[in-house]
Design a protein around this motif. Structure first.
Motif, PDB file in Angstrom:
ATOM      1  N   ASN A   1      16.392 -22.461 -13.609  1.00 54.68           N
ATOM      2  CA  ASN A   1      16.836 -23.849 -13.747  1.00 54.68           C
ATOM      3  C   ASN A   1      16.094 -24.789 -12.807  1.00 54.68           C
ATOM      4  OD1 ASN A   1      19.232 -24.466 -15.653  1.00 54.68           O
ATOM      5  ND2 ASN A   1      19.806 -22.489 -14.735  1.00 54.68           N
ATOM      6  N   GLY A   2      15.032 -24.284 -12.136  1.00 53.26           N
ATOM      7  CA  GLY A   2      14.196 -25.188 -11.362  1.00 53.26           C
ATOM      8  C   GLY A   2      14.364 -25.155  -9.862  1.00 53.26           C
ATOM      9  N   TYR A   3      15.109 -24.206  -9.328  1.00 53.34           N
ATOM     10  CA  TYR A   3      15.249 -24.061  -7.876  1.00 53.34           C
ATOM     11  C   TYR A   3      14.092 -23.237  -7.315  1.00 53.34           C
ATOM     12  CZ  TYR A   3      20.030 -25.803  -6.928  1.00 53.34           C
ATOM     13  OH  TYR A   3      21.137 -26.581  -6.739  1.00 53.34           O
ATOM     14  N   SER A   4      13.697 -23.529  -6.069  1.00 51.18           N
ATOM     15  CA  SER A   4      12.879 -22.607  -5.282  1.00 51.18           C
ATOM     16  C   SER A   4      13.827 -21.595  -4.645  1.00 51.18           C
ATOM     17  CB  SER A   4      12.123 -23.357  -4.178  1.00 51.18           C
ATOM     18  OG  SER A   4      11.212 -24.272  -4.701  1.00 51.18           O
ATOM     19  N   THR A   5      13.426 -20.325  -4.626  1.00 56.72           N
ATOM     20  CA  THR A   5      14.356 -19.292  -4.167  1.00 56.72           C
ATOM     21  C   THR A   5      13.683 -18.364  -3.173  1.00 56.72           C
ATOM     22  OG1 THR A   5      13.754 -17.870  -6.037  1.00 56.72           O
ATOM     23  CG2 THR A   5      15.662 -19.317  -6.336  1.00 56.72           C
ATOM     24  N   ALA A   6      14.434 -17.953  -2.152  1.00 54.48           N
ATOM     25  CA  ALA A   6      13.897 -17.037  -1.152  1.00 54.48           C
ATOM     26  C   ALA A   6      15.024 -16.246  -0.511  1.00 54.48           C
ATOM     27  CB  ALA A   6      13.122 -17.792  -0.074  1.00 54.48           C
ATOM     28  N   GLN A   7      14.717 -15.012  -0.156  1.00 50.94           N
ATOM     29  CA  GLN A   7      15.665 -14.132   0.533  1.00 50.94           C
ATOM     30  C   GLN A   7      15.041 -13.641   1.832  1.00 50.94           C
ATOM     31  OE1 GLN A   7      17.301 -10.904  -1.781  1.00 50.94           O
ATOM     32  NE2 GLN A   7      17.935  -9.744   0.011  1.00 50.94           N
ATOM     33  N   PHE A   8      15.869 -13.593   2.879  1.00 53.84           N
ATOM     34  CA  PHE A   8      15.428 -13.134   4.187  1.00 53.84           C
ATOM     35  C   PHE A   8      16.424 -12.115   4.734  1.00 53.84           C
ATOM     36  CE2 PHE A   8      14.124 -17.461   3.410  1.00 53.84           C
ATOM     37  CZ  PHE A   8      12.768 -17.426   3.681  1.00 53.84           C
ATOM     38  N   GLY A   9      15.895 -11.016   5.288  1.00 55.29           N
ATOM     39  CA  GLY A   9      16.754 -10.046   5.958  1.00 55.29           C
ATOM     40  C   GLY A   9      17.042  -8.823   5.127  1.00 55.29           C
ATOM     41  N   LYS A  10      18.306  -8.483   5.061  1.00 53.82           N
ATOM     42  CA  LYS A  10      18.735  -7.221   4.469  1.00 53.82           C
ATOM     43  C   LYS A  10      18.918  -7.337   2.961  1.00 53.82           C
ATOM     44  CE  LYS A  10      22.674  -3.978   4.726  1.00 53.82           C
ATOM     45  NZ  LYS A  10      23.791  -3.518   5.568  1.00 53.82           N
ATOM     46  N   CYS A  11      18.441  -6.311   2.264  1.00 55.56           N
ATOM     47  CA  CYS A  11      18.647  -6.235   0.814  1.00 55.56           C
ATOM     48  C   CYS A  11      19.741  -5.211   0.498  1.00 55.56           C
ATOM     49  CB  CYS A  11      17.338  -5.875   0.126  1.00 55.56           C
ATOM     50  SG  CYS A  11      17.507  -5.557  -1.638  1.00 55.56           S
ATOM     51  N   HIS A  12      19.417  -3.926   0.582  1.00 55.90           N
ATOM     52  CA  HIS A  12      20.339  -2.812   0.333  1.00 55.90           C
ATOM     53  C   HIS A  12      20.952  -2.842  -1.063  1.00 55.90           C
ATOM     54  CE1 HIS A  12      23.366   0.204   2.311  1.00 55.90           C
ATOM     55  NE2 HIS A  12      22.349   0.795   1.701  1.00 55.90           N
ATOM     56  N   GLU A  13      20.163  -3.282  -2.027  1.00 54.87           N
ATOM     57  CA  GLU A  13      20.612  -3.261  -3.417  1.00 54.87           C
ATOM     58  C   GLU A  13      19.663  -2.486  -4.325  1.00 54.87           C
ATOM     59  OE1 GLU A  13      22.537  -6.849  -5.200  1.00 54.87           O
ATOM     60  OE2 GLU A  13      21.539  -7.837  -3.510  1.00 54.87           O
ATOM     61  N   VAL A  14      18.585  -1.951  -3.772  1.00 59.59           N
ATOM     62  CA  VAL A  14      17.599  -1.255  -4.587  1.00 59.59           C
ATOM     63  C   VAL A  14      18.008   0.207  -4.739  1.00 59.59           C
ATOM     64  CG1 VAL A  14      15.178  -0.596  -4.804  1.00 59.59           C
ATOM     65  CG2 VAL A  14      15.790  -2.788  -3.746  1.00 59.59           C
ATOM     66  N   PRO A  15      18.095   0.733  -5.962  1.00 62.78           N
ATOM     67  CA  PRO A  15      18.391   2.159  -6.129  1.00 62.78           C
ATOM     68  C   PRO A  15      17.436   3.003  -5.300  1.00 62.78           C
ATOM     69  CG  PRO A  15      18.444   1.036  -8.255  1.00 62.78           C
ATOM     70  CD  PRO A  15      17.929   0.042  -7.260  1.00 62.78           C
ATOM     71  N   VAL A  16      17.945   4.050  -4.658  1.00 62.18           N
ATOM     72  CA  VAL A  16      17.136   4.794  -3.687  1.00 62.18           C
ATOM     73  C   VAL A  16      15.892   5.418  -4.312  1.00 62.18           C
ATOM     74  CG1 VAL A  16      18.934   5.265  -2.004  1.00 62.18           C
ATOM     75  CG2 VAL A  16      18.699   6.763  -3.975  1.00 62.18           C
ATOM     76  N   TRP A  17      15.934   5.725  -5.594  1.00 66.55           N
ATOM     77  CA  TRP A  17      14.758   6.329  -6.225  1.00 66.55           C
ATOM     78  C   TRP A  17      13.689   5.279  -6.557  1.00 66.55           C
ATOM     79  CZ3 TRP A  17      19.573   5.890  -8.414  1.00 66.55           C
ATOM     80  CH2 TRP A  17      19.682   5.111  -9.566  1.00 66.55           C
ATOM     81  N   GLU A  18      13.975   3.999  -6.218  1.00 61.81           N
ATOM     82  CA  GLU A  18      13.000   2.934  -6.449  1.00 61.81           C
ATOM     83  C   GLU A  18      12.567   2.278  -5.137  1.00 61.81           C
ATOM     84  OE1 GLU A  18      14.733   0.222  -9.247  1.00 61.81           O
ATOM     85  OE2 GLU A  18      14.730   1.672 -10.895  1.00 61.81           O
ATOM     86  N   THR A  19      12.769   2.965  -4.010  1.00 56.47           N
ATOM     87  CA  THR A  19      12.513   2.344  -2.711  1.00 56.47           C
ATOM     88  C   THR A  19      11.150   2.699  -2.114  1.00 56.47           C
ATOM     89  OG1 THR A  19      13.665   4.168  -1.592  1.00 56.47           O
ATOM     90  CG2 THR A  19      14.961   2.194  -2.101  1.00 56.47           C
TER      91      THR A  19
ATOM     92  N   PHE B   1      10.384 -12.962  -0.482  1.00 55.75           N
ATOM     93  CA  PHE B   1      11.281 -12.068   0.262  1.00 55.75           C
ATOM     94  C   PHE B   1      10.605 -11.635   1.542  1.00 55.75           C
ATOM     95  CE2 PHE B   1      12.434  -7.505   1.084  1.00 55.75           C
ATOM     96  CZ  PHE B   1      13.696  -7.750   1.629  1.00 55.75           C
ATOM     97  N   TYR B   2      11.362 -11.659   2.628  1.00 55.76           N
ATOM     98  CA  TYR B   2      10.899 -11.110   3.898  1.00 55.76           C
ATOM     99  C   TYR B   2      12.082 -10.394   4.531  1.00 55.76           C
ATOM    100  CZ  TYR B   2       8.651 -10.687   8.459  1.00 55.76           C
ATOM    101  OH  TYR B   2       8.079 -10.188   9.609  1.00 55.76           O
TER     102      TYR B   2
END
Length: 789
Positions: free
Chosen positions: A142-160, A178-179
């Motif tokens: 919808n037109g936002y700039s997006t960024a994440q910083f710090g902890k994720c912990h949402e990636v399935p372990v077999w994809e890490t 992402f950083y």
């Protein structure tokens, strides 16, 4: 609130419309006309959005909610915003994050537990369905700039691993930048950082002042400034999720020493002081009762006197860590204010993704991995007193005692993991948006849950909930926008029913009542008998009159209890909570849990230059005999440095070359390092270095005999007394040809990069480690490689 747009924003991406009109031959023709290109932007009036999510902070920790730890920036936001004192999380890291960013219950998006214990059951698989697009994706489209910083912990372990796939990483989930780190926790001085999907290393050392909390804040400030400099008319969505204050509790003495003596009288007295302050601030009602300490949690006076200096220091370090974290949140707020957009930024400051953590044992720990390996008995008072001055420093991996965690959750029962009681799920939350909220410095007491954040953001931005994203029909959001309460303290609450479940601790809130049952104890990570689910004891609370869940009414109102138990089962069925699963060890094993495993079989071939391999990316050598064979090239004048290393200073192993000779180090949980040396140097040319570990099982965590070989000839031997049974580290990784981060061995050459070439390293476990000639010929290596195709 901005008006909801009339364009097709409920279908994302928004379909491109091809202009219809006269087609001319010459662009200079006066009839040539095309509408101007319009950049994608959200509706007029859509605010910037900043979500700050702290980690493992109980309701009774922050000064903003009556706690003993100074959080002036939380108070700063609250003075011009709103405090929500009935805001709830899921009681655990990954589930809260998945719920927050999706607007749906954690089991709906497959995150019934942390990613490391995922099963094949839909509610626990750790894979977000494509029918549940995350908030960041909706805002970006919808037109936002997006960024994440710090902890994720949402990636399935077999994809890490560094090879992904990356569609479940932040940059595949709607964040353009992402950083941070992917796992559940980070060594704050030696973090395993990714920028996007690329591994990067800190630019400074701890001795030069490096700390991840400061680093991620620097990156966030840089990103926000750049975004506003280049796209001032485009709003941003920034998700700022420190690993703080999750263990390890890392902070320099200058911050911890601010609290010297503040906790000398212990956790029971601290709870009483916090309770009184909470009433003074009005974040709990004047008639609220302080819940009693459970028998499972020792009184301060029951703790050994010789341990108390360590216990006090644990809490001083934690307090300094939280104040340090809030300080850096303040730096980001200052940057946003300097840009002139603070007033029109909708800020959620969520003080904890669950209650305070009681995973540090009754005595606390200098290295939390010791407890995760079932070896807490190794940490005697003497052991910890010897390291008293090192708590919070680069060599520690510390966590405070259960009693402090309980105090940090005052005035409620229990802690993190215990979703049945408010101590595990109630987190103080501040909402700040002066341009959109008239009220200032007020308290809101409507029931709210972390799944309510996403619909609130969409309403504030004037955006509809998407019906289709990337061609996939979406499940409706399950949260309720909190915007109705922004300027109406007396508004009737709209989130009237909410289930809770974590590790089979479960509960249900419905129209002021709660029915709850605790199934386990958070600090008993391995072992311990759990009752049958039907034998769990349920409690009943009228929370409209009993703010803290202090007075169990199950005997007085059995009919009401039965009604709520039935309601829990209906909600549990609706949201994929069933079947309940209280297995622990079994869920750690992919083949039992039913999730994919990145590494299969009993052999693995790695190559020089590979690195940042998570523990789930490397064949496990634990509790079994194994061999590590490396083909290396030694230049004229000899070589030195790391051939391969796994883990870090808190536990792991390494095969390296020192002064021209092979050397092996086994680091037992940071407690003891065992070294085995070769009696001869490696000549110039191509050679094989091999380490064989003859495990002294059966059983877990046994030691073994170590033998070193050079080109099949024995060159050294020694013993390892004991080994890690379950895990080396939640953060340190495996590297070939070097070791990054906190180091396994204490005597590496500096720098530790191997000065020759590491052509390949093969790890063999169990029977695959048996090799009569103690070396691997080319045909053997090819068979290993082909077997893994």
């Amino acid at each position: 609130m901005p008006e909801r747009p009339q364009s097709q924003r409920d279908v994302l991406p928004i379909p491109d419309i091809t202009p219809v009109g006269l087609t001319t031959y010459d662009a200079k023709d006066p009839d040539t006309a095309f509408p101007p290109i319009k950049e994608l932007r959200p509706p007029d009036g859509a605010p910037n959005v900043l979500i700050v999510l702290l980690d493992d902070v109980g309701f009774g920790a922050s000064s903003a909610f009556g706690g003993p730890i100074n959080t002036p920036n939380a108070e700063r936001l609250a003075s011009k915003g709103l405090k929500y004192n009935r805001f709830h999380t899921t009681a655990l890291c990954s589930p809260t994050r998945a719920a927050l960013l999706s607007g749906r219950n954690h089991h709906t998006v497959g995150m019934g537990g942390i990613t490391e214990i995922a099963t094949s059951a839909p509610g626990y698989c750790s894979v977000r369905p494509n029918t549940c697009a995350p908030l960041a994706q909706t805002l970006k489209l919808n037109g936002y700039s997006t960024a994440q910083f710090g902890k994720c912990h949402e990636v399935p372990v077999w994809e890490t691993s560094p090879m992904g796939p990356f569609h479940n990483w932040p940059t595949g989930s709607g964040f353009e930048y992402f950083y941070g780190f992917i796992g559940g926790e980070a060594h704050q001085y030696y973090p395993a950082i990714y920028e996007g999907t690329i591994p990067v290393e800190p630019e400074k050392t701890p001795e030069e002042g490096y700390h991840f909390m400061a680093d991620m804040t620097d990156k966030a400030i840089k990103w926000v400034r750049q975004q506003k400099a280049l796209m001032p008319d485009k709003p941003f969505f920034a998700y700022f999720a420190p690993g703080a204050t999750h263990a390890p509790h890392h902070v320099t003495p200058e911050w911890a020493d601010k609290y010297k003596g503040a906790f000398d009288d212990g956790w029971d007295a601290l709870r009483e002081r916090t309770f009184a302050k909470q009433k003074e601030l009005g974040v709990i009602p004047a008639d609220a009762e302080l819940t009693p300490r459970h028998k499972e949690i020792p009184a301060w006076d029951e703790m050994p006197e010789d341990l108390k200096p360590v216990l006090r220091r644990q809490m001083e370090v934690y307090a300094g860590f939280l104040e340090f974290t809030d300080h850096h949140v303040g730096r980001l707020l200052d940057a946003i204010e300097e840009l002139g957009v603070l007033e029109d930024t909708l800020i959620y400051y969520i003080i904890g993704d669950n209650g305070a953590s009681a995973e540090g044992t009754l005595n606390g720990t200098y290295n939390e991995m010791i407890n995760f390996n079932g070896a807490a008995a190794l940490e005697t008072p003497e052991f910890m007193i010897e390291r008293l001055d090192d708590f919070g420093g680069p060599d520690s991996y510390n966590h405070y005692a259960v009693g402090w965690a309980h105090a940090m959750c005052a005035p409620y029962q229990w802690t993190k993991q215990v979703a049945s009681h408010w101590g595990g799920t109630r987190n103080g939350t501040i909402v700040h948006w002066p341009a959109g909220i008239k009220a200032r410095g007020e308290i809101r007491s409507q029931f709210a849950h972390v799944i309510d954040v996403a619909p609130t953001v969409l309403e504030a931005a004037g955006l509809p909930e998407p019906a289709f994203v990337e061609g996939v029909q979406q499940k409706p959001l399950e949260g309720v926008s909190m915007a109705y309460s922004f300027d109406d303290a007396g508004a009737a609450e709209r989130h009237t029913t909410q289930y809770f479940e974590m590790f089979c601790n479960r509960g249900i809130y419905h129209q002021g009542w709660t029915a709850v049952t605790r199934h386990g104890i958070p600090w008993v990570l391995v072992g311990g008998d759990k009752p049958a689910f039907d034998d769990d004891v349920w409690e009943l609370y009228d929370t409209s009159a009993d703010w803290t869940q202090c007075n169990d009414l199950s005997n007085e109102h059995p009919g009401k209890l039965s009604e709520l138990q039935r309601l829990f089962l209906m909600e549990a069925t609706k949201y994929n909570v069933l079947p309940l699963d209280d297995r622990v060890v079994e869920r750690v094993l992919p083949e039992v849990a039913g999730r994919p495993a990145l590494v299969r079989g009993d052999r693995q071939l790695l190559y020089g230059g590979m690195g940042r391999l998570s523990e789930s990316s490397v064949v496990s050598i634990k509790n079994k005999s194994h061999a590590v064979t490396a083909e290396i090239e030694v230049p004229d004048g000899g070589a030195q440095g790391v051939i391969i290393a796994q883990g870090g200073s808190i536990g792991g192993w390494s095969l390296y070359v020192k002064e021209g000779k092979p050397r092996y180090c086994y680091n037992l949980l940071g407690i003891q390092r065992s070294y085995v040396d070769s009696d001869r140097e490696i000549p110039t040319g191509t050679h094989q270095v091999r380490m064989e570990f003859d495990y002294a099982g059966p059983g877990l965590g046994k030691g073994g005999d170590v033998t070193l070989y050079l080109d099949g000839a024995k060159t050294g031997e020694g013993k390892v007394a004991a080994s890690a049974a379950m895990i080396f580290s939640a953060d340190d990784t495996c590297d070939v040809g070097r070791e990054e981060g906190a180091l396994v061995a204490e005597d590496y050459p500096i720098p530790n990069t191997f000065t020759g070439e590491v052509n390949w390293v093969e790890i063999d476990v169990g029977k695959a480690a048996d090799d009569p000639d103690h070396q691997i010929d080319p045909d053997e290596r090819i068979r290993v490689a082909m077997a893994r195709q």
